[in-house]
Design a protein around this motif. Sequence first.
Motif, PDB file in Angstrom:
ATOM      1  N   LEU A   5      50.576 -96.758 -59.350  1.00  0.00           N
ATOM      2  CA  LEU A   5      49.935 -96.336 -58.179  1.00  0.00           C
ATOM      3  C   LEU A   5      49.569 -94.889 -58.245  1.00  0.00           C
ATOM      4  CD1 LEU A   5      52.963 -98.003 -56.089  1.00  0.00           C
ATOM      5  CD2 LEU A   5      50.450 -98.454 -55.971  1.00  0.00           C
ATOM      6  N   ALA A   6      50.270 -94.353 -59.095  1.00  0.00           N
ATOM      7  CA  ALA A   6      49.880 -92.946 -59.463  1.00  0.00           C
ATOM      8  C   ALA A   6      48.560 -92.832 -59.924  1.00  0.00           C
ATOM      9  CB  ALA A   6      50.994 -92.087 -60.304  1.00  0.00           C
ATOM     10  N   ALA A   7      48.207 -93.487 -60.915  1.00  0.00           N
ATOM     11  CA  ALA A   7      47.055 -93.575 -61.598  1.00  0.00           C
ATOM     12  C   ALA A   7      45.631 -94.256 -60.940  1.00  0.00           C
ATOM     13  CB  ALA A   7      46.951 -94.506 -63.025  1.00  0.00           C
ATOM     14  N   ALA A   8      45.916 -94.931 -59.937  1.00  0.00           N
ATOM     15  CA  ALA A   8      44.610 -95.577 -59.240  1.00  0.00           C
ATOM     16  C   ALA A   8      44.038 -94.623 -58.421  1.00  0.00           C
ATOM     17  CB  ALA A   8      45.178 -97.000 -58.567  1.00  0.00           C
ATOM     18  N   PRO A   9      42.752 -94.712 -58.430  1.00  0.00           N
ATOM     19  CA  PRO A   9      42.172 -93.749 -57.484  1.00  0.00           C
ATOM     20  C   PRO A   9      42.307 -94.048 -55.902  1.00  0.00           C
ATOM     21  CG  PRO A   9      40.612 -95.101 -58.307  1.00  0.00           C
ATOM     22  CD  PRO A   9      41.719 -95.482 -59.148  1.00  0.00           C
ATOM     23  N   ALA A  10      42.325 -93.218 -54.907  1.00  0.00           N
ATOM     24  CA  ALA A  10      42.483 -93.371 -53.557  1.00  0.00           C
ATOM     25  C   ALA A  10      41.319 -93.805 -52.856  1.00  0.00           C
ATOM     26  CB  ALA A  10      43.299 -92.144 -52.773  1.00  0.00           C
ATOM     27  N   GLN A  11      40.090 -93.244 -53.475  1.00  0.00           N
ATOM     28  CA  GLN A  11      38.921 -93.945 -52.940  1.00  0.00           C
ATOM     29  C   GLN A  11      37.627 -93.881 -53.897  1.00  0.00           C
ATOM     30  OE1 GLN A  11      37.133 -89.606 -50.692  1.00  0.00           O
ATOM     31  NE2 GLN A  11      38.636 -91.017 -49.560  1.00  0.00           N
ATOM     32  N   PHE A  12      36.849 -94.501 -53.944  1.00  0.00           N
ATOM     33  CA  PHE A  12      35.548 -94.352 -54.717  1.00  0.00           C
ATOM     34  C   PHE A  12      34.070 -94.373 -53.992  1.00  0.00           C
ATOM     35  CE2 PHE A  12      37.443 -98.302 -55.424  1.00  0.00           C
ATOM     36  CZ  PHE A  12      36.346 -99.238 -54.814  1.00  0.00           C
ATOM     37  N   GLU A  13      33.230 -93.691 -54.622  1.00  0.00           N
ATOM     38  CA  GLU A  13      31.651 -93.697 -54.140  1.00  0.00           C
ATOM     39  C   GLU A  13      31.321 -95.114 -54.323  1.00  0.00           C
ATOM     40  OE1 GLU A  13      29.797 -90.249 -55.412  1.00  0.00           O
ATOM     41  OE2 GLU A  13      30.441 -89.197 -53.820  1.00  0.00           O
ATOM     42  N   VAL A  14      30.249 -95.513 -53.371  1.00  0.00           N
ATOM     43  CA  VAL A  14      29.530 -96.909 -53.726  1.00  0.00           C
ATOM     44  C   VAL A  14      28.105 -96.465 -53.735  1.00  0.00           C
ATOM     45  CG1 VAL A  14      28.928 -99.284 -52.931  1.00  0.00           C
ATOM     46  CG2 VAL A  14      31.254 -98.360 -53.067  1.00  0.00           C
ATOM     47  N   PHE A  15      27.135 -97.306 -54.290  1.00  0.00           N
ATOM     48  CA  PHE A  15      25.713 -96.965 -54.455  1.00  0.00           C
ATOM     49  C   PHE A  15      24.847 -98.343 -54.298  1.00  0.00           C
ATOM     50  CE2 PHE A  15      28.138 -93.924 -56.860  1.00  0.00           C
ATOM     51  CZ  PHE A  15      27.297 -92.737 -56.433  1.00  0.00           C
ATOM     52  N   ASP A  16      23.630 -98.117 -54.071  1.00  0.00           N
ATOM     53  CA  ASP A  16      22.948 -99.015 -53.754  1.00  0.00           C
ATOM     54  C   ASP A  16      22.019 -99.539 -54.992  1.00  0.00           C
ATOM     55  OD1 ASP A  16      20.680 -97.668 -53.888  1.00  0.00           O
ATOM     56  OD2 ASP A  16      20.129 -97.627 -51.959  1.00  0.00           O
ATOM     57  N   ARG A  17      21.621-100.672 -54.937  1.00  0.00           N
ATOM     58  CA  ARG A  17      20.541-101.205 -56.279  1.00  0.00           C
ATOM     59  C   ARG A  17      19.869-100.317 -56.966  1.00  0.00           C
ATOM     60  NH1 ARG A  17      16.449-105.699 -55.391  1.00  0.00           N
ATOM     61  NH2 ARG A  17      15.007-103.837 -55.412  1.00  0.00           N
ATOM     62  N   GLN A  18      19.323 -99.362 -56.115  1.00  0.00           N
ATOM     63  CA  GLN A  18      18.162 -98.219 -56.666  1.00  0.00           C
ATOM     64  C   GLN A  18      19.106 -96.975 -56.965  1.00  0.00           C
ATOM     65  OE1 GLN A  18      16.141 -98.235 -52.927  1.00  0.00           O
ATOM     66  NE2 GLN A  18      14.292 -99.167 -53.814  1.00  0.00           N
ATOM     67  N   GLY A  19      20.301 -97.095 -57.224  1.00  0.00           N
ATOM     68  CA  GLY A  19      21.137 -95.921 -57.654  1.00  0.00           C
ATOM     69  C   GLY A  19      21.475 -94.768 -56.375  1.00  0.00           C
ATOM     70  N   ARG A  20      21.304 -94.832 -55.159  1.00  0.00           N
ATOM     71  CA  ARG A  20      21.489 -93.965 -54.324  1.00  0.00           C
ATOM     72  C   ARG A  20      22.658 -94.319 -53.567  1.00  0.00           C
ATOM     73  NH1 ARG A  20      16.211 -95.703 -50.759  1.00  0.00           N
ATOM     74  NH2 ARG A  20      17.414 -97.627 -50.445  1.00  0.00           N
ATOM     75  N   PHE A  21      23.345 -93.222 -53.292  1.00  0.00           N
ATOM     76  CA  PHE A  21      24.771 -93.198 -52.472  1.00  0.00           C
ATOM     77  C   PHE A  21      24.675 -93.853 -51.227  1.00  0.00           C
ATOM     78  CE2 PHE A  21      27.583 -91.371 -49.367  1.00  0.00           C
ATOM     79  CZ  PHE A  21      28.787 -91.508 -49.875  1.00  0.00           C
ATOM     80  N   LEU A  36      45.220-101.314 -68.620  1.00  0.00           N
ATOM     81  CA  LEU A  36      44.095-101.392 -69.501  1.00  0.00           C
ATOM     82  C   LEU A  36      43.334-100.270 -69.605  1.00  0.00           C
ATOM     83  CD1 LEU A  36      43.215-105.225 -68.438  1.00  0.00           C
ATOM     84  CD2 LEU A  36      43.850-104.210 -70.833  1.00  0.00           C
ATOM     85  N   ARG A  37      43.165 -99.634 -68.325  1.00  0.00           N
ATOM     86  CA  ARG A  37      42.255 -98.416 -68.191  1.00  0.00           C
ATOM     87  C   ARG A  37      42.830 -97.462 -66.871  1.00  0.00           C
ATOM     88  NH1 ARG A  37      35.871 -98.218 -67.058  1.00  0.00           N
ATOM     89  NH2 ARG A  37      35.529 -96.237 -67.284  1.00  0.00           N
ATOM     90  N   PRO A  38      43.678 -96.546 -67.326  1.00  0.00           N
ATOM     91  CA  PRO A  38      44.118 -95.770 -66.263  1.00  0.00           C
ATOM     92  C   PRO A  38      43.006 -95.125 -65.498  1.00  0.00           C
ATOM     93  CG  PRO A  38      45.415 -95.251 -68.330  1.00  0.00           C
ATOM     94  CD  PRO A  38      44.336 -96.071 -68.622  1.00  0.00           C
ATOM     95  N   GLY A  39      43.134 -94.989 -64.224  1.00  0.00           N
ATOM     96  CA  GLY A  39      42.204 -94.503 -63.453  1.00  0.00           C
ATOM     97  C   GLY A  39      41.268 -95.562 -62.869  1.00  0.00           C
ATOM     98  N   ALA A  40      41.322 -96.901 -63.291  1.00  0.00           N
ATOM     99  CA  ALA A  40      40.364 -97.791 -62.999  1.00  0.00           C
ATOM    100  C   ALA A  40      40.428 -98.089 -61.503  1.00  0.00           C
ATOM    101  CB  ALA A  40      40.565 -99.135 -63.677  1.00  0.00           C
ATOM    102  N   LYS A  41      39.055 -98.174 -61.062  1.00  0.00           N
ATOM    103  CA  LYS A  41      38.870 -98.350 -59.528  1.00  0.00           C
ATOM    104  C   LYS A  41      39.227 -99.808 -59.232  1.00  0.00           C
ATOM    105  CE  LYS A  41      34.760 -95.389 -59.701  1.00  0.00           C
ATOM    106  NZ  LYS A  41      34.771 -95.548 -61.288  1.00  0.00           N
ATOM    107  N   PHE A  42      40.090 -99.990 -58.024  1.00  0.00           N
ATOM    108  CA  PHE A  42      40.730-101.050 -57.427  1.00  0.00           C
ATOM    109  C   PHE A  42      40.819-101.115 -56.199  1.00  0.00           C
ATOM    110  CE2 PHE A  42      45.100-102.789 -56.232  1.00  0.00           C
ATOM    111  CZ  PHE A  42      45.156-103.926 -56.920  1.00  0.00           C
ATOM    112  N   LEU A  43      40.818-102.382 -55.539  1.00  0.00           N
ATOM    113  CA  LEU A  43      41.027-102.567 -54.128  1.00  0.00           C
ATOM    114  C   LEU A  43      42.127-103.474 -53.918  1.00  0.00           C
ATOM    115  CD1 LEU A  43      37.235-103.332 -53.332  1.00  0.00           C
ATOM    116  CD2 LEU A  43      38.627-101.909 -52.081  1.00  0.00           C
ATOM    117  N   TYR A  44      43.198-103.066 -53.271  1.00  0.00           N
ATOM    118  CA  TYR A  44      44.248-103.692 -52.683  1.00  0.00           C
ATOM    119  C   TYR A  44      43.828-104.722 -51.618  1.00  0.00           C
ATOM    120  CZ  TYR A  44      48.848-104.840 -50.336  1.00  0.00           C
ATOM    121  OH  TYR A  44      49.902-105.429 -49.924  1.00  0.00           O
ATOM    122  N   ALA A  45      43.767-106.014 -51.963  1.00  0.00           N
ATOM    123  CA  ALA A  45      43.067-107.054 -51.074  1.00  0.00           C
ATOM    124  C   ALA A  45      44.073-108.099 -50.466  1.00  0.00           C
ATOM    125  CB  ALA A  45      42.195-107.857 -52.005  1.00  0.00           C
ATOM    126  N   ASN A  46      43.781-108.689 -49.208  1.00  0.00           N
ATOM    127  CA  ASN A  46      44.613-109.598 -48.782  1.00  0.00           C
ATOM    128  C   ASN A  46      43.612-110.308 -47.906  1.00  0.00           C
ATOM    129  OD1 ASN A  46      44.830-108.183 -45.628  1.00  0.00           O
ATOM    130  ND2 ASN A  46      45.101-106.662 -47.448  1.00  0.00           N
TER     131      ASN A  46
END
Length: 479
Positions: A66-82, A263-273
């Motif tokens: 829980l301490a290693a997982a990022p609280a948020q992350f940015e997403v980009f479109d297919r053209q590499g734009r934020f 496997l990779r500390p800090g890997a981006k993760f979504l808590y899903a339900n």
Amino acid sequence: MELAKLRVLSDEEIQQIHNATLEILSQCGVKMHHRPMLQFLKDKGLAVDMETGIVRFSPTAIEDALAAAPAQFEVFDRQGRFAYVLGDRRSKIAAGHNAVFWVDSETGQTRPARVADVELFARICQQLECIDMIGIPVMPQDVPEPRATLLYGVRATIENSTKPIYFSTDNGKTNRACIELARAAFAGRLEEQVYAISQLSSTSPLYWEGGVLDAIMDTVPSGVPLAILPEPIAGFTAPYTLAGLVTMNNAECLSGLVMIQLLRPGAKFLYANSWTTLDMRTASALVGSTETNICRIAGAQLAHFYRLPCHTTAPNSDNHAHDEQNAWEKTFSQFCAVAAGNDLIVNCGMFATGLTCSHEQLLMDEEISAMARRIAEGLLVTPETIAVDLIRQIGPRGEGYLTCEHTLRWLRSKEYVRPRLSVCGPRTIWEARGAKDTYQIARDKVRQYAAQTEPTHPLPESIRHQLAEIIASFERDLP
């Protein structure tokens, strides 16, 4: 101010579920059918029984993950734009995913889905304001190799929209190919920027299949975020009580988190339900029931407690028609998902317990989403919006609100939801336009979209060729 986040759990109740989860994972554990993952976890210091495949997770291992997982992350479109941030508690809406059947716009009949349905679906999503990401809506059935059906859906989506994509698989080979398709089309660096999200699921109760663990071990190094979506069924693969159902989902989701962070500390993760209840009268799994909406709120609260980005499914309905039940189930589920602060909400365009899609349903769901997000945004109160000077200027029984500059300025803002399909005018105008219901109005709009046969941002032919070759290579390598 914004609408206060919906809550169904007190702080004390959240702690109770968390403590129960720690007990389940440390004492009962989960079973894995995958020797490489078992060996990896054993080497990392977890309690692993190589004979039974049972893995027990210590509270410390869970806290570290829980301490290693990022609280948020940015997403980009297919053209590499934020595009946006996931984890800021402002809901992003996604269409799809993984249905089988399609309601034909011309005949109104349900039929097997086709690649062309996905292509048009993606082109429509590209133009819809409240669709932020595209899940692959169906597994098209008109493909030469049935085991590659998802890949044809991914390619059709990528080629017809620039919006970020969301896909779900159950084995490493297919998951790798989906990632390769995304990498080939993405203008940025997939290892560093998020354009695609992969959803993987445990098998309740407390079991991880080998193909899914293959996919986890392959996906984490790629940088593609993983949404771990357990989907326990109340009374069938989890306790019948809602608290027990939520706890089962929590335990399985956190077991996935620990593996990913090891496997990779800090890997981006979504808590899903994705909540499912069981109608004991018919033995039918339900995703649009009232109780699933309570769980959608609880799931978001647990994710917020853990400081993790969260995903749920909505708007959902178990009915097989575009009717009133469809509308009320979808409205309640989407509003609860948005108002609880779920970061990514996936399922626009789907109904019939997620088995069927239609272009018309996509348009109706996008309008429901716009309404839900607007309510959650709440009331903006500033000196300008209160408008004391304007009220004083016009005075009692005065005229001028209709044409004043203040009204014109706010008319062009997002103060009000713009109707997409809703009938809002007088009966005479409605009758003059054919007295059509919402579904018929949506069908007319779909025909307009269908007339635009080319994507607005086509891929270069060289990249299209790469996508085709990735699928061909996948098919050649099948046993």
